[in-house]
Enzyme design. Structure first.
Site, PDB file in Angstrom:
ATOM      1  CD  GLU A 161      -2.687   1.327   2.491  1.00  0.00           C
ATOM      2  OE1 GLU A 161      -2.165   1.237   3.609  1.00  0.00           O
ATOM      3  OE2 GLU A 161      -3.898   1.480   2.329  1.00  0.00           O
ATOM      4  CG  ASP A 162       3.518   1.982   3.090  1.00  0.00           C
ATOM      5  OD1 ASP A 162       2.607   2.745   3.473  1.00  0.00           O
ATOM      6  OD2 ASP A 162       4.016   1.104   3.812  1.00  0.00           O
ATOM      7  NE  ARG A 196       8.427  -0.167   2.802  1.00  0.00           N
ATOM      8  CZ  ARG A 196       7.116  -0.211   3.032  1.00  0.00           C
ATOM      9  NH1 ARG A 196       6.626   0.351   4.112  1.00  0.00           N
ATOM     10  NH2 ARG A 196       6.299  -0.814   2.200  1.00  0.00           N
ATOM     11  NE  ARG A 214       8.986   5.191   7.647  1.00  0.00           N
ATOM     12  CZ  ARG A 214       8.745   3.888   7.590  1.00  0.00           C
ATOM     13  NH1 ARG A 214       7.960   3.413   6.642  1.00  0.00           N
ATOM     14  NH2 ARG A 214       9.276   3.066   8.479  1.00  0.00           N
ATOM     15  CG  HIS A 269       2.147   4.675   7.711  1.00  0.00           C
ATOM     16  ND1 HIS A 269       2.414   3.330   7.560  1.00  0.00           N
ATOM     17  CD2 HIS A 269       3.126   5.326   7.047  1.00  0.00           C
ATOM     18  CE1 HIS A 269       3.508   3.180   6.830  1.00  0.00           C
ATOM     19  NE2 HIS A 269       3.974   4.365   6.507  1.00  0.00           N
ATOM     20  CB  CYS A 294       0.369  -2.161   5.386  1.00  0.00           C
ATOM     21  SG  CYS A 294       0.275  -1.072   6.788  1.00  0.00           S
TER      22      CYS A 294
HETATM   23  N1  GLY Z   1       7.785  -2.202   8.450  1.00  0.00           N
HETATM   24  C1  GLY Z   1       6.934  -1.290   7.825  1.00  0.00           C
HETATM   25  C2  GLY Z   1       7.567   0.042   7.653  1.00  0.00           C
HETATM   26  O1  GLY Z   1       8.288   0.461   8.546  1.00  0.00           O
HETATM   27  O2  GLY Z   1       7.397   0.700   6.675  1.00  0.00           O
END
Ligand code: GLY
Length: 255
Positions: free
Chosen positions: A66-67, A86, A131, A161, A249
């Site tokens: 989802e991110d 990421r 984030r 989040h 997520c």
């Molecule tokens: N483990 C999920 C995150 O920190 O984005």
């Protein structure tokens, strides 16, 4: 239009997920993979056509798909995730989505994690968190506002989040935990408060058939949502919770 959910299976390096505290015992990729398969089955029972994006064993957090992308109307914004480890997750997701949606890109210095984006009908609430930054929120607004949607920036300080502690039951009703953000942000919506110490208890998934998917380890949430008249399904995502991830997520949902 068929409701679609994009998912990404569990990486063999899952035990290296980014976490606020080192999990003890260490994360278990095999258990997570079993739970992931059950999550996918729950989405399918709830009316989603599930599309699997290829697994990448080098990207520990990539099952938290989802991110990596935010659906805004008929468009998709490919994000620039807030945690540097990421950032490589997005390319495979973009490749999977590009034949279905017009894709937009988020450019440096903007950062967005999709977990910060909460959609309630034409209202989009975006967590300003570790984030997701203001430039990222402006990037969402640049796509959403011409489509008649409003974008509200929401300070998030006590959870990873925004959706770590708030999620939608339908376009007018949401579950909220006090650690997510100020309640007044949602004036005009019906807010059901989830009490207790774990903000993730307020993280649920809207299924395509109108039901609500709740984490098995939060029976109090299942009772609250059932009491509100929704049909509730549950699934075990405890291993993902230990990796700082919730139900939302694990998929990008397009209804
Ligand atoms: N483990 C999920 C995150 O920190 O984005």
């Amino acid at each position: 239009m068929t409701a679609v959910a994009f998912v990404r299976g569990v990486s063999s390096s899952f035990e290296q997920c980014v976490t606020a505290r080192p999990p003890d015992p260490p994360l278990n990729p095999e258990l997570a993979a079993t739970q992931h398969a059950q999550y996918v089955a729950a989405l399918e029972r709830g009316g989603y056509q599930v599309i699997a994006v290829p697994v990448d064993d080098d990207l520990a957090d990539s099952s938290f798909i989802e991110d990596t992308a935010v659906v805004v109307g008929t468009r998709v914004l490919i994000t620039r995730p807030g945690h540097p480890s990421r950032r490589h997750e997005v390319e495979t997701v973009a490749a999977a989505l590009t034949s279905r949606f017009p894709l937009h890109r988020v450019r440096r210095p903007a950062m967005i994690d999709g977990g910060d984006v909460l959609k309630m009908g034409s209202s989009i609430f975006v967590g300003r968190s570790d984030r997701t930054n203001e430039e990222g929120i402006l990037a969402i607004a640049a796509i959403a506002e011409p489509l008649g949607m409003s974008v509200t920036s929401v300070p998030v300080a006590r959870v990873l989040h925004l959706k770590s502690g708030v999620s939608a039951l339908d376009d007018g009703t949401l579950l909220w935990h006090r650690d997510a953000c100020e309640r007044e942000v949602f004036d005009g919506f019906e807010v059901l408060e989830v009490v207790g110490d774990d903000p993730e208890a307020a993280n649920v998934v809207r299924l395509a058939d109108g039901g609500i998917l709740v984490a098995e380890h939060h029976p109090e949430t299942a009772a609250l949502v059932t009491g509100k008249g929704f049909t509730v399904a549950t699934t075990d995502v405890s291993e993902f919770a230990r990796a700082d991830g919730g139900l939302t997520c694990l998929s990008i949902r397009v209804r």
